[in-house]
Design an enzyme around this catalytic site. Structure first.
Site, PDB file in Angstrom:
ATOM      1  CE1 TYR A  24      -3.092   2.926   0.771  1.00 14.01           C
ATOM      2  CE2 TYR A  24      -2.581   2.872   2.989  1.00 14.01           C
ATOM      3  CZ  TYR A  24      -3.385   3.295   2.098  1.00 14.01           C
ATOM      4  OH  TYR A  24      -4.282   4.457   2.446  1.00 14.01           O
ATOM      5  CG  ASN A  48      -1.183  -7.801   2.875  1.00  8.88           C
ATOM      6  OD1 ASN A  48      -1.916  -8.481   2.674  1.00  8.88           O
ATOM      7  ND2 ASN A  48      -1.002  -6.456   3.502  1.00  8.88           N
ATOM      8  CB  SER A 137       4.426   2.250  13.427  1.00 10.58           C
ATOM      9  OG  SER A 137       3.157   2.122  13.801  1.00 10.58           O
ATOM     10  CE1 TYR A 161       3.610  -3.158  12.242  1.00 10.25           C
ATOM     11  CE2 TYR A 161       2.534  -1.424  13.788  1.00 10.25           C
ATOM     12  CZ  TYR A 161       3.170  -1.706  12.597  1.00 10.25           C
ATOM     13  OH  TYR A 161       3.354  -0.879  11.697  1.00 10.25           O
ATOM     14  CE  LYS A 165       6.803  -1.416  11.436  1.00 13.60           C
ATOM     15  NZ  LYS A 165       7.339  -1.536  10.238  1.00 13.60           N
ATOM     16  CG  ASN A 191      -3.711   6.425  12.053  1.00 15.23           C
ATOM     17  OD1 ASN A 191      -3.238   6.965  13.056  1.00 15.23           O
ATOM     18  ND2 ASN A 191      -4.242   5.126  12.536  1.00 15.23           N
TER      19      ASN A 191
END
Ligand SMILES: NC(=O)c1ccc[n+]([C@@H]2O[C@H](COP(=O)([O-])OP(=O)(O)OC[C@H]3O[C@@H](n4cnc5c(N)ncnc54)[C@H](O)[C@@H]3O)[C@@H](O)[C@H]2O)c1
Length: 354
Positions: A24, A48, A137, A161, A165, A191
């Site tokens: 993405y 993915n 993130s 997760y 990171k 986001n």
């Protein structure tokens, strides 16, 4: 000894390896890199994403990017990539990214995210490429931080997760401290939503939605009866969580700006990428209703453990040091995401925000 290759010519900015470049954020970053005058090679194992993304990118930039289908942890293939090309810098986006999934499958998250980074650093060092930008993130920040959250706020991730990171950030800081040839940028992305305005690239059509926006779009498209809201009794004006949604093209331009900055420095530097503005879940749903022209029914369920009431980025450092700013508002994010979703999204099985 690693083979030497010619460097970029005067009219080129260089060749960038982008891991996870079919994903993405990656696919949008490939477009932004091209627009900024960089050439790039995409390395992705398509865990993915799909190779059809390359066609979408080609529709926008007029050429299909150089693509290597491989796992970043496959050091042998990675070495071949560096050996056959003179890579000037690496943007490392490959990895697993679902907070919820990381709680049920922590070993997968530690294994994929850490092993790929270690493999990448070893190959880079062997081939004397020491410039790296890593997509970290907002999930690394400690709960309860006052917003806007600055880069110096306490770090204490609450999920495997986020901890993967944090560990990668530490590995990168230690590596950069060991050898002053390293230039490392850490981008803490908030986001990302929205898609390229052409509708040619977006989020992986095959993936089950884990984030709010794809879930909202699924319900708008009639692929789910109601959108579940995880709690409406937070201490916010409408009771739902507030997040810093940022258009993925703004993230992509921020990554390019970070790359330019990191090539001109030494050591490690961290930047938040967000808009500095907060939008509640209900406000995002209203904006999506406006964009889609469809009423989106919601149902309220229990809060999810670990969800913070408010998380908004402080973006002064990125604005000043990267000469970058987020340009798009939430209405544009919803318009663009809806265009992509109508054209490409696969039927969904569930709808679960955010
Ligand atoms: N999307 C978000 O909400 C968000 C927010 C903050 C940070 N990030 C980070 O940004 C990065 C990109 O996120 P995204 O939203 O584009 O995710 P994505 O899943 O769409 O893209 C990741 C890409 O990496 C590939 N990949 C995964 N493991 C790989 C491996 N071992 N070797 C090669 N390729 C591999 C996947 O196939 C996919 O194409 C991730 O590191 C993510 O943690 C994402």
């Amino acid at each position: 000894m690693p083979e030497q290759h010619d460097g970029p010519t005067a009219d080129e900015k260089g060749l960038i390896l982008i891991t996870g470049g079919a994903g993405y954020i990656g696919s949008h970053t490939v477009v932004a890199l091209h627009e900024a005058g960089y050439r790039c090679v995409v390395l992705d194992n398509l865990a993915n994403s799909s190779s059809s993304v390359l066609g979408g990118i080609a529709k926008i930039i007029g050429t299909t990017p150089d693509f290597v289908e491989a796992d970043v942890a496959d050091t042998h293939t990675l070495d071949q990539v560096f050996e056959s090309r003179r890579i000037d810098a690496v943007i490392h986006l490959a990895g697993l990214k679902s907070v919820g999934e990381s709680v049920s499958s922590p070993l997968d998250y530690y294994s994929v995210n850490l092993e790929s980074t270690l493999s990448l650093l070893r190959s880079m060092h062997r081939f004397e490429c020491h410039t790296l930008l890593f997509s970290s993130s907002a999930a690394v920040y400690a709960p309860g931080q006052e917003s806007p959250i600055t880069e110096t706020a306490a770090i204490q991730p609450t999920s495997p997760y986020g901890r993967s990171k944090q560990m990668i950030e530490q590995i990168l800081v230690d590596t950069a401290a060991s050898d002053d040839r390293w230039r490392v940028g850490l981008l803490r992305c908030f986001n990302p939503v929205g898609t390229h305005p052409s509708g040619s690239i977006g989020e992986s059509p095959g993936s089950k939605p884990n984030n709010l926006m794809p879930s909202v779009m699924d319900v708008a498209a009639g692929r789910g009866e109601t959108l579940r809201l995880f709690g409406d009794d937070y201490p916010t004006p409408d009771g739902t969580c507030i997040r810093d949604y940022i258009h993925v093209m703004d993230i992509a331009r921020g990554i390019v700006a970070g790359l330019q900055r990191v090539r001109a420095m030494t050591g490690t530097r961290v930047w938040n990428l967000g808009t500095g503005r907060g939008t509640s879940v209900r406000e995002l749903v209203s904006a999506a209703e406006e964009a889609t022209g469809v009423e989106i029914p919601t149902s309220v369920t229990d809060r999810r453990p670990g969800d913070q009431p408010v998380a908004i980025a402080a973006i002064g450092r990125a604005q000043h040091e990267l000469s970058w700013d987020a340009e798009h508002d939430v209405a544009t994010m919803c318009d663009d995401h809806w265009r992509w979703h109508r054209l490409h999204a696969a039927p969904a099985t569930t709808a679960s925000p955010p």
